[in-house]
Design a protein around this motif. Structure first.
Motif, PDB file in Angstrom:
ATOM      1  N   TYR A 288       1.197  -8.511  15.458  1.00  0.00           N
ATOM      2  CA  TYR A 288       2.901  -8.474  15.525  1.00  0.00           C
ATOM      3  C   TYR A 288       3.178  -7.177  14.557  1.00  0.00           C
ATOM      4  N   TRP A 289       3.218  -7.386  13.793  1.00  0.00           N
ATOM      5  CA  TRP A 289       4.126  -6.166  12.906  1.00  0.00           C
ATOM      6  C   TRP A 289       3.275  -4.703  12.774  1.00  0.00           C
ATOM      7  N   GLU A 290       1.748  -4.546  13.342  1.00  0.00           N
ATOM      8  CA  GLU A 290       1.171  -3.818  13.636  1.00  0.00           C
ATOM      9  C   GLU A 290       1.782  -2.707  14.872  1.00  0.00           C
ATOM     10  N   LEU A 291       2.011  -3.931  15.769  1.00  0.00           N
ATOM     11  CA  LEU A 291       2.234  -3.123  17.051  1.00  0.00           C
ATOM     12  C   LEU A 291       3.865  -3.061  17.281  1.00  0.00           C
ATOM     13  N   GLU A 292       4.395  -3.568  16.377  1.00  0.00           N
ATOM     14  CA  GLU A 292       6.151  -3.071  16.472  1.00  0.00           C
ATOM     15  C   GLU A 292       6.200  -1.874  15.770  1.00  0.00           C
ATOM     16  N   LEU A 293       5.253  -1.474  13.803  1.00  0.00           N
ATOM     17  CA  LEU A 293       5.678  -0.710  13.927  1.00  0.00           C
ATOM     18  C   LEU A 293       5.036   0.550  14.519  1.00  0.00           C
ATOM     19  N   GLU A 294       3.975   0.101  14.891  1.00  0.00           N
ATOM     20  CA  GLU A 294       3.917   0.942  15.843  1.00  0.00           C
ATOM     21  C   GLU A 294       4.915   1.883  17.153  1.00  0.00           C
ATOM     22  N   LYS A 295       5.513   1.615  17.349  1.00  0.00           N
ATOM     23  CA  LYS A 295       6.810   1.647  17.977  1.00  0.00           C
ATOM     24  C   LYS A 295       7.491   2.596  17.346  1.00  0.00           C
ATOM     25  N   ILE A 296       7.841   2.832  16.054  1.00  0.00           N
ATOM     26  CA  ILE A 296       8.984   3.378  15.400  1.00  0.00           C
ATOM     27  C   ILE A 296       8.066   5.198  14.977  1.00  0.00           C
ATOM     28  N   GLU A 297       8.491   5.797  14.606  1.00  0.00           N
ATOM     29  CA  GLU A 297       8.429   7.767  14.186  1.00  0.00           C
ATOM     30  C   GLU A 297       8.068   7.246  12.830  1.00  0.00           C
ATOM     31  N   ASP A 298       9.401   6.643  12.033  1.00  0.00           N
ATOM     32  CA  ASP A 298       8.488   6.243  10.568  1.00  0.00           C
ATOM     33  C   ASP A 298       7.321   5.523  10.132  1.00  0.00           C
ATOM     34  N   SER A 299       5.825   6.312   9.597  1.00  0.00           N
ATOM     35  CA  SER A 299       4.627   6.181   8.884  1.00  0.00           C
ATOM     36  C   SER A 299       5.033   4.992   7.161  1.00  0.00           C
ATOM     37  N   GLY A 300       5.961   5.478   7.093  1.00  0.00           N
ATOM     38  CA  GLY A 300       5.701   4.857   5.389  1.00  0.00           C
ATOM     39  C   GLY A 300       5.456   3.348   5.891  1.00  0.00           C
ATOM     40  N   MET A 301       6.126   2.353   6.351  1.00  0.00           N
ATOM     41  CA  MET A 301       5.417   0.885   6.686  1.00  0.00           C
ATOM     42  C   MET A 301       4.775   0.720   7.264  1.00  0.00           C
ATOM     43  N   ARG A 302       3.557   1.674   8.397  1.00  0.00           N
ATOM     44  CA  ARG A 302       2.721   1.496   8.612  1.00  0.00           C
ATOM     45  C   ARG A 302       1.529   1.034   7.766  1.00  0.00           C
ATOM     46  N   GLU A 303       1.756   2.899   6.333  1.00  0.00           N
ATOM     47  CA  GLU A 303       0.779   2.646   5.902  1.00  0.00           C
ATOM     48  C   GLU A 303       0.916   1.541   5.384  1.00  0.00           C
ATOM     49  N   ILE A 304       1.912   0.490   4.803  1.00  0.00           N
ATOM     50  CA  ILE A 304       2.139  -0.622   3.771  1.00  0.00           C
ATOM     51  C   ILE A 304       1.166  -1.714   4.444  1.00  0.00           C
ATOM     52  N   LEU A 305       1.832  -1.683   5.090  1.00  0.00           N
ATOM     53  CA  LEU A 305       0.864  -2.635   6.528  1.00  0.00           C
ATOM     54  C   LEU A 305      -0.750  -2.273   6.188  1.00  0.00           C
ATOM     55  N   GLU A 306      -1.511  -1.095   6.711  1.00  0.00           N
ATOM     56  CA  GLU A 306      -2.582  -1.028   6.414  1.00  0.00           C
ATOM     57  C   GLU A 306      -3.533  -1.851   5.139  1.00  0.00           C
ATOM     58  N   MET A 307      -2.149  -1.423   4.518  1.00  0.00           N
ATOM     59  CA  MET A 307      -2.190  -1.715   3.396  1.00  0.00           C
ATOM     60  C   MET A 307      -2.889  -3.637   3.050  1.00  0.00           C
ATOM     61  N   GLN A 308      -2.246  -3.415   2.903  1.00  0.00           N
ATOM     62  CA  GLN A 308      -1.445  -5.834   3.492  1.00  0.00           C
ATOM     63  C   GLN A 308      -2.844  -6.050   4.438  1.00  0.00           C
ATOM     64  N   LYS A 309      -3.393  -5.549   4.921  1.00  0.00           N
ATOM     65  CA  LYS A 309      -4.348  -5.955   6.312  1.00  0.00           C
ATOM     66  C   LYS A 309      -5.627  -5.596   5.524  1.00  0.00           C
ATOM     67  N   LYS A 310      -5.782  -4.580   4.691  1.00  0.00           N
ATOM     68  CA  LYS A 310      -6.673  -4.466   4.828  1.00  0.00           C
ATOM     69  C   LYS A 310      -6.987  -5.408   3.144  1.00  0.00           C
ATOM     70  N   GLU A 311      -6.240  -5.677   2.364  1.00  0.00           N
ATOM     71  CA  GLU A 311      -5.890  -7.232   1.752  1.00  0.00           C
ATOM     72  C   GLU A 311      -6.911  -8.194   2.349  1.00  0.00           C
ATOM     73  N   ALA A 312      -5.770  -8.607   3.287  1.00  0.00           N
ATOM     74  CA  ALA A 312      -6.251  -9.851   4.087  1.00  0.00           C
ATOM     75  C   ALA A 312      -7.913 -10.221   4.223  1.00  0.00           C
ATOM     76  N   ASN A 313      -7.852  -8.702   4.733  1.00  0.00           N
ATOM     77  CA  ASN A 313      -9.846  -8.397   5.371  1.00  0.00           C
ATOM     78  C   ASN A 313     -11.123  -8.601   4.553  1.00  0.00           C
ATOM     79  N   SER A 314     -10.191  -8.322   3.198  1.00  0.00           N
ATOM     80  CA  SER A 314     -10.735  -8.823   1.831  1.00  0.00           C
ATOM     81  C   SER A 314     -10.904 -10.176   1.906  1.00  0.00           C
ATOM     82  N   LEU A 315      -9.318 -11.108   1.666  1.00  0.00           N
ATOM     83  CA  LEU A 315      -9.169 -11.941   1.280  1.00  0.00           C
ATOM     84  C   LEU A 315     -10.557 -12.830   2.341  1.00  0.00           C
ATOM     85  N   PHE A 316     -10.440 -13.010   3.663  1.00  0.00           N
ATOM     86  CA  PHE A 316     -11.126 -13.116   4.879  1.00  0.00           C
ATOM     87  C   PHE A 316     -12.384 -13.267   4.837  1.00  0.00           C
ATOM     88  N   THR A 317     -12.822 -12.424   4.657  1.00  0.00           N
ATOM     89  CA  THR A 317     -14.611 -12.295   4.290  1.00  0.00           C
ATOM     90  C   THR A 317     -14.339 -13.002   3.011  1.00  0.00           C
TER      91      THR A 317
END
Length: 516
Positions: free
Chosen positions: A161-190
């Motif tokens: 949901y947040w990936e798609l929401e942040l994709e709609k806005i020009e500011d990329s700062g929060m997208r980069e933070i989400l990517e870090m959070q998603k990477k952490e989530a994938n590590s824990l999910f594995t």
């Protein structure tokens, strides 16, 4: 300066207080009292937004609107009128106006319309960033806890949901933070899958809904109640479904939407055969030894889906009229659409559509596709663009017109791989980049999930297959020979077969007719 405005009204002098109000807010306002001057001014100057009175002497507001849009289609135009007649509203809206206001208007109405059109992106960006900042802390707390099988589904849905929401806005700062959070989530999910997957298979009482149970638990109960179409879009990730969902919502009512678990390997040979057979791969191999094709065998690995489906329907006691259709190219999709009337006679129709799978492979093989689908957002966008112009869209609309129920699912997802992991194997080792099957495999055990006894994971064994090795997160296997070449060739491509949120957690959706 906030923005430059053109306001056309034959009573413009009466609107002087409104103009002064806007100028006090930092806007520059040019005014004219007829449509011809509005068109001329628009052609000569750049305006951020134009206000047009519908009823002016000379050319009307609607005529002025058409001429302005013809020259500068990108400029938002707000129509203002005394009339509430429906045909005027429809004509204005059909001419792609940005807003429609009924006189008398007050200054705050005008200001709101300006902000909706000029500051819309900035306001949404600020609100979205603020909302995600609050959610970020909540998601972080969830990740630090011990998530169970259902909580992982909820967390992944929030991340998408947040990936798609942040994709709609020009500011990329929060997208980069989400990517870090998603990477952490994938590590824990594995790690979560490594710790629980074999237990689920060997003690199904605590297992989540998995792909080999879908036919029995979710689809079979629908058969016989009404006409059903089951659409299996190969390689369809949950985020891709969420991008397609608004299109489907125009034609169907969403009755159920859930995320389910695929199986390992998250590859078509295993997952889709398990879906149709209602059995795990080793069970399929044992029950249908002549139909199961091993990794080392020549030929296609999914040639008997229809046979597995037939056996499964009989086992479930569904003696109904059904069809199975596999679409692998544009012409086959067009032909199925042309013959749709035949499908309507069946109780249930299964359609396997391979485009998204082909897209992921083309993303590796074709430079033009690599550029078009350079990142996750572009990959989703390309999926939507394909669907909008595909024979599948026509088929979906015909299913809607028929009043039938539509089930949408997939066999597995795909993940963008970025981190190479070295492995050494014999010549007959399979070529998949996310999992390996074979004897004498050499690897770093800290980097992989190993199944040394295939039967524990209900996976087929053969004389060449003594263990299965899976990558997780964004890793991909590379042989030491020609290491740099393969890293450059396969890095940043979309692959499947291993363990990640994107591959394992897949959509299952039931859509009903809006007319019923």
């Amino acid at each position: 300066m906030q923005g430059k405005i053109l306001w056309a009204d034959d009573e413009i002098e009466l609107l002087k207080p409104h103009i002064l109000f806007l100028e006090s807010k930092g806007y520059v306002v040019d005014s004219v009292n007829n449509g011809s001057d509005a068109v001329e001014k628009s052609n000569e100057n750049h305006y951020d937004i134009i206000f047009l009175d519908e009823n002016m002497p000379g050319i009307s507001g609607l005529e002025a609107l058409a001429r302005i849009k013809e020259a500068k289609s990108y400029v938002p135009v707000v129509m203002i009128t005394k009339s509430e007649e429906e045909h005027i509203m429809e004509e204005a809206i059909g001419s792609k106006i940005a807003d429609y206001l009924i006189k008398p208007v007050n200054p705050n109405q005008i200001l709101l319309s300006i902000k909706k059109n000029l500051d819309h992106g900035k306001l949404i960006s600020q609100k979205t960033n603020s909302s995600y900042q609050q959610e970020f802390r909540q998601l972080g707390m969830q990740l630090n806890g011990r998530l169970d099988k259902d909580e992982w589904l909820e967390l992944y849905a929030k991340l998408v949901y947040w990936e798609l929401e942040l994709e709609k806005i020009e500011d990329s700062g929060m997208r980069e933070i989400l990517e870090m959070q998603k990477k952490e989530a994938n590590s824990l999910f594995t790690k979560f899958i490594e710790n629980n997957y074999l237990d689920w298979l060997n003690d199904p009482s605590d297992a989540p809904m998995m792909i080999h149970h879908l036919m029995k638990e979710r689809i079979a109960p629908l058969i016989g109640k009404e006409k059903v179409f089951v659409l299996v879009i190969d390689n369809l990730r949950y985020d891709q479904w969420k991008v397609l969902q608004p299109v489907f919502s125009k034609y169907f009512a969403i009755e159920e939407e859930e995320i389910i678990y695929s199986i390992l390997p998250t590859a078509t040979h295993y997952a889709r055969n398990a879906f149709f057979a209602g059995l795990m791969p080793s069970e399929i191999q044992k029950k249908f030894p002549n139909w199961w094709v091993t990794e080392e065998d020549e030929g296609g690995k999914n040639m008997h889906e229809k046979d597995f489906l037939d056996a499964n329907l009989k086992r479930l006691g569904k003696n109904v009229k059904w069809s199975y259709n596999k679409i692998t190219n544009f012409d086959a999709g067009k032909k199925l659409g042309d013959n749709f009337s035949q499908l309507k006679e069946n109780d249930i129709n299964f359609i396997v559509y391979n485009f998204v799978d082909m897209l992921s492979h083309a993303r590796t093989e074709m430079e033009v596709i690599r550029e078009l689908a350079d990142d996750e957002a572009a990959y989703r966008s390309l999926t939507l663009s394909w669907f909008d112009h595909s024979p599948l869209f026509d088929i979906v609309k015909k299913i809607s017109d028929s009043g039938a129920k539509l089930v949408i699912t997939t066999d597995h997802g795909t993940v963008k791989v970025t981190n190479p992991v070295k492995i050494v194997g014999e010549k007959n080792t399979n070529s998949n980049l996310r999992y390996k099957v074979g004897r004498g495999l050499s690897y770093n055990e800290k980097e992989v999930f190993v199944v040394r006894q295939p039967q524990e994971a209900f996976l087929p064994s053969s004389k060449f297959a003594s263990e299965y090795v899976f990558t997780g997160e964004n890793d991909f296997f590379v042989y030491p020979n020609n290491y740099n070449y393969y890293v450059n060739y396969y890095g940043n491509t979309f692959q499947h077969g291993g363990i990640s949120l994107e591959e394992v957690l897949i959509p299952f959706v039931i859509l009903g007719s809006k007319t019923n």
